[in-house]
Scaffold this active site. Structure first.
Site, PDB file in Angstrom:
ATOM      1  N   GLU A   1      10.163  15.588  15.701  1.00  8.94           N
ATOM      2  CA  GLU A   1      10.918  15.644  13.754  1.00  8.94           C
ATOM      3  C   GLU A   1       9.902  16.384  13.110  1.00  8.94           C
ATOM      4  O   GLU A   1       9.041  16.744  12.765  1.00  8.94           O
ATOM      5  CB  GLU A   1      10.395  14.428  13.499  1.00  8.94           C
ATOM      6  CG  GLU A   1      11.250  13.639  12.398  1.00  8.94           C
ATOM      7  CD  GLU A   1      10.878  11.934  11.872  1.00  8.94           C
ATOM      8  OE1 GLU A   1       9.324  12.364  11.656  1.00  8.94           O
ATOM      9  OE2 GLU A   1      11.487  11.590  11.540  1.00  8.94           O
TER      10      GLU A   1
ATOM     11  N   LYS B   1       1.088  -1.044   0.430  1.00  4.86           N
ATOM     12  CA  LYS B   1       0.149  -0.104   0.217  1.00  4.86           C
ATOM     13  C   LYS B   1       1.060   1.438   0.661  1.00  4.86           C
ATOM     14  O   LYS B   1       1.217   1.441   1.319  1.00  4.86           O
ATOM     15  CB  LYS B   1      -0.738   0.071   1.522  1.00  4.86           C
ATOM     16  CG  LYS B   1      -2.099   0.350   1.085  1.00  4.86           C
ATOM     17  CD  LYS B   1      -1.859   2.388   1.078  1.00  4.86           C
ATOM     18  CE  LYS B   1      -1.825   2.769   1.575  1.00  4.86           C
ATOM     19  NZ  LYS B   1      -1.849   4.256   2.022  1.00  4.86           N
TER      20      LYS B   1
ATOM     21  N   GLU C   1       9.121   0.826  10.905  1.00  2.00           N
ATOM     22  CA  GLU C   1       9.790   2.155  10.986  1.00  2.00           C
ATOM     23  C   GLU C   1       9.872   3.383  10.790  1.00  2.00           C
ATOM     24  O   GLU C   1       9.552   4.092   9.583  1.00  2.00           O
ATOM     25  CB  GLU C   1      11.061   1.431   9.543  1.00  2.00           C
ATOM     26  CG  GLU C   1      12.815   1.724   9.502  1.00  2.00           C
ATOM     27  CD  GLU C   1      12.659   3.358   8.759  1.00  2.00           C
ATOM     28  OE1 GLU C   1      12.463   4.310   9.280  1.00  2.00           O
ATOM     29  OE2 GLU C   1      13.368   3.898   7.341  1.00  2.00           O
TER      30      GLU C   1
ATOM     31  N   CYS D   1      14.081   9.420   6.817  1.00  6.75           N
ATOM     32  CA  CYS D   1      13.649   8.840   7.827  1.00  6.75           C
ATOM     33  C   CYS D   1      14.717   9.281   8.581  1.00  6.75           C
ATOM     34  O   CYS D   1      14.891   9.966  10.274  1.00  6.75           O
ATOM     35  CB  CYS D   1      13.216   7.769   8.691  1.00  6.75           C
ATOM     36  SG  CYS D   1      12.719   7.250   7.029  1.00  6.75           S
TER      37      CYS D   1
HETATM   38  P1  ADP Z   1       3.182  10.830   6.595  1.00  9.11           P
HETATM   39  O1  ADP Z   1       2.286  11.475   8.002  1.00  9.11           O
HETATM   40  O2  ADP Z   1       4.700  11.464   6.742  1.00  9.11           O
HETATM   41  O3  ADP Z   1       2.094  11.125   5.698  1.00  9.11           O
HETATM   42  P2  ADP Z   1       1.873   8.365   7.958  1.00  9.11           P
HETATM   43  O4  ADP Z   1       2.439   7.890   8.784  1.00  9.11           O
HETATM   44  O5  ADP Z   1       0.855   9.265   7.692  1.00  9.11           O
HETATM   45  O6  ADP Z   1       3.247   9.021   6.909  1.00  9.11           O
HETATM   46  O7  ADP Z   1       2.266   7.772   6.185  1.00  9.11           O
HETATM   47  C1  ADP Z   1       2.695   6.023   5.982  1.00  9.11           C
HETATM   48  C2  ADP Z   1       1.972   5.444   5.321  1.00  9.11           C
HETATM   49  O8  ADP Z   1       0.461   4.853   5.934  1.00  9.11           O
HETATM   50  C3  ADP Z   1       1.219   5.826   4.420  1.00  9.11           C
HETATM   51  O9  ADP Z   1       0.558   4.854   3.146  1.00  9.11           O
HETATM   52  C4  ADP Z   1      -0.167   6.588   4.828  1.00  9.11           C
HETATM   53  O10 ADP Z   1      -1.599   6.032   3.678  1.00  9.11           O
HETATM   54  C5  ADP Z   1      -0.568   4.443   5.841  1.00  9.11           C
HETATM   55  N1  ADP Z   1      -1.214   5.130   6.404  1.00  9.11           N
HETATM   56  C6  ADP Z   1      -2.198   6.184   7.618  1.00  9.11           C
HETATM   57  N2  ADP Z   1      -2.673   6.270   8.586  1.00  9.11           N
HETATM   58  C7  ADP Z   1      -2.836   4.423   8.673  1.00  9.11           C
HETATM   59  C8  ADP Z   1      -3.461   3.778   8.507  1.00  9.11           C
HETATM   60  N3  ADP Z   1      -4.654   4.557  10.107  1.00  9.11           N
HETATM   61  N4  ADP Z   1      -3.611   2.309   8.575  1.00  9.11           N
HETATM   62  C9  ADP Z   1      -2.395   2.256   7.229  1.00  9.11           C
HETATM   63  N5  ADP Z   1      -2.212   3.100   6.437  1.00  9.11           N
HETATM   64  C10 ADP Z   1      -2.087   4.527   7.494  1.00  9.11           C
END
Ligand code: ADP
Ligand code: MG
Length: 483
Positions: A385, A177, A252, A286
């Protein structure tokens, strides 16, 4: 699932070897203009179900392939990616905003991951265990089965390859995903995997929103392992979802990694590396070197040299190949701006601090290279961060103080140490509470294990350890007999 006709500029999901267009789609934004230039499938529970089922079906034969067969396929995949290097780099640069030459490096890393694990896959062994003499006691290493992979937008191609290559090499079938902000290279990667000859369903990609496809995948009862790279709050959700299904998770998460410059370091070598450790990918890394801890004897000199580099950094759209591109989104621009505003009250702003002046920078998500000096170790900008091109500088007096400051955040991902004194370098390697230490460099290849401590997460990426981490061990005991 709707297999709609491909609209112009639309990127599908890849499920069971098929291009799948969903009824709804997500606009894909060019961060240099803030405007959509493509759309991508918006998968939900239904598509994730189909992808997991396709992976499970594929696993029934993939699990019986030999390591040599998988190695050859990975190697062919590396060649196909190489043949599409220019296309992939241009796409990645447009989608993420990163300078073209940095996108080319990402493609080279992608190739290297598949090459590396294609070579290594035949080195996964069990062991024969000396036990009772009337039986044969041994272990084998088995793939988990279906592995879920949820990745962020900062290095989509690099991180997809980093997590997929060892998982596939180990014999798993994958559902990936990508992040909604930069999903396109993941779709292309899955298309190229089919071109390279991977059987349908071995690698599936389900683009979509985090709360939809991401949550559907991480909580799916049909996956056997989940790997996540992204933020701490979402990492916690992934771990909870994995706990619900009692499957292992590898996380990570972020970092606030230091570059620690001792008084004897060669500043000619240090300066450009410390600058690029935070300016590369607009600081959205990161393992960015986000904090500079510098001995007070060389502090003034190093800050003055860094200021010169920051001031001469060219800024522009990624595909014009500047030194610094925009950050990924309006939201990210706002997050960086807010922390920099807090920083103005906490520390001395030496350079930058906001959107660059000029008409060319009004539409996209541009942010100046920003340098703060005399930052207290506990200041918000030294603890949180920022994920933008913002470097904090904190002077120190002795090594114990440097290590205490370096270890004094919630994170523990990597650290850079700059000294010509080998004893001190080794002492720092032992004392630093993080997953990787780099001495007189800030680059790490695909070969070196990489993983966090504390809120930087757990699990391991890269190197032989990552390959083993996508297997579990089976013990077997066989009684001997003469008849
Ligand atoms: P950022 O805040 O840097 O955008 P995220 O941690 O929100 O990083 O996003 C990293 C990945 O996790 C993306 O692919 C995002 O779509 C996915 N993501 C965000 N929210 C969820 C969730 N509740 N469950 C699973 N995956 C998620
Ligand atoms: Mg984008």
């Amino acid at each position: 699932m709707n297999k709609l006709v491909k609209p112009e500029g639309a990127y599908p999901a890849i499920i069971g070897g098929e291009r799948v267009f969903t009824a709804q789609s997500i606009e894909v934004i060019d961060p240099a203009t803030g405007k959509a230039f493509a759309t991508v499938a918006r998968c939900g529970a239904q598509e994730v179900d189909l992808a997991v089922a396709a992976a499970r079906r594929a696993f029934s034969t993939w699990r019986l392939t030999t390591a040599a067969e998988r190695g050859r396929l990975l190697s062919r995949f590396a060649q196909v990616i190489t043949q599409h290097a220019d296309e992939l780099a241009a796409l990645e640069s447009r989608d993420t905003g990163k300078p073209l030459r940095q996108a080319k490096v990402d493609v080279a890393f992608s190739v290297r991951y598949f090459e590396y694990y294609s070579n290594m896959v035949e080195a996964v062994f069990g062991s024969v265990i000396p036990a009772a003499t009337d039986r044969f006691t041994f272990t084998t290493r088995e793939a988990y089965g279906v592995t879920g992979h949820i990745i962020p937008w900062n290095y989509p191609l690099g991180i997809a390859s980093r997590t997929l290559a060892p998982a596939l090499a180990a014999g798993n079938c994958c559902v990936l995903k990508p992040a909604e902000q930069a999903p396109l290279s993941s779709v292309r990667l899955a298309e190229l995997a089919l071109e390279a000859g991977f059987p349908a369903g071995v690698l599936n990609v389900v683009p979509g929103l985090g709360a939809e496809a991401g949550a559907d995948l991480s909580g799916h009862t049909g996956i056997d392992h989940v790997s996540f790279t992204g933020s701490v709050p979402v990492g916690r959700k992934i771990a909870e979802a994995a706990a619900g299904n009692l499957i292992p998770a590898a996380l990570e998460l972020g970092g606030k990694s230091p570059n620690i410059v001792l008084a004897d370091a060669d500043l000619d070598v240090v300066t450009p590396v410390v600058a690029s450790a935070i300016l590369q990918n607009a600081g959205q890394t990161c393992s960015a070197g986000a904090r500079l801890l510098v001995h007070r004897d060389v502090h003034t000199e190093l800050v003055s040299r860094l200021k010169d580099i920051f001031a001469s950094t060219t800024i522009g759209a990624g595909n014009t190949d500047p030194d610094l591109g925009p950050v990924i989104s309006a939201l990210q621009h706002q997050r960086v701006s807010e922390l920099v505003e807090i920083g103005r009250d906490e520390a001395e702003l030496i350079h930058g601090g906001g959107r660059p002046a000029g008409a060319a920078y009004e539409e996209g998500y541009f942010f100046e290279p920003t340098l703060f000096d005399h930052v207290a170790p506990q200041a918000a900008i030294a603890q949180r961060e920022i994920f933008g091109p913002v470097l904090t500088v904190t002077p120190f007096g002795d090594l114990e103080e440097a290590v205490a400051i370096a270890n004094g955040t919630d994170y523990g991902l990597v650290a850079g140490v700059w000294t010509r004194n080998i004893g001190r370098a080794n002492w720092m390697i032992r004392e630093l509470h993080c997953g990787q230490v780099m001495v007189n460099t800030f680059s790490n290849g695909v070969e070196l294990p990489f993983g966090g401590r504390k809120k930087s997460g757990y699990g391991v990426e890269k190197g032989y350890d990552a390959l083993l981490a996508f297997t579990h061990v089976k013990g077997a005991v066989v009684m001997m007999s003469k008849d």
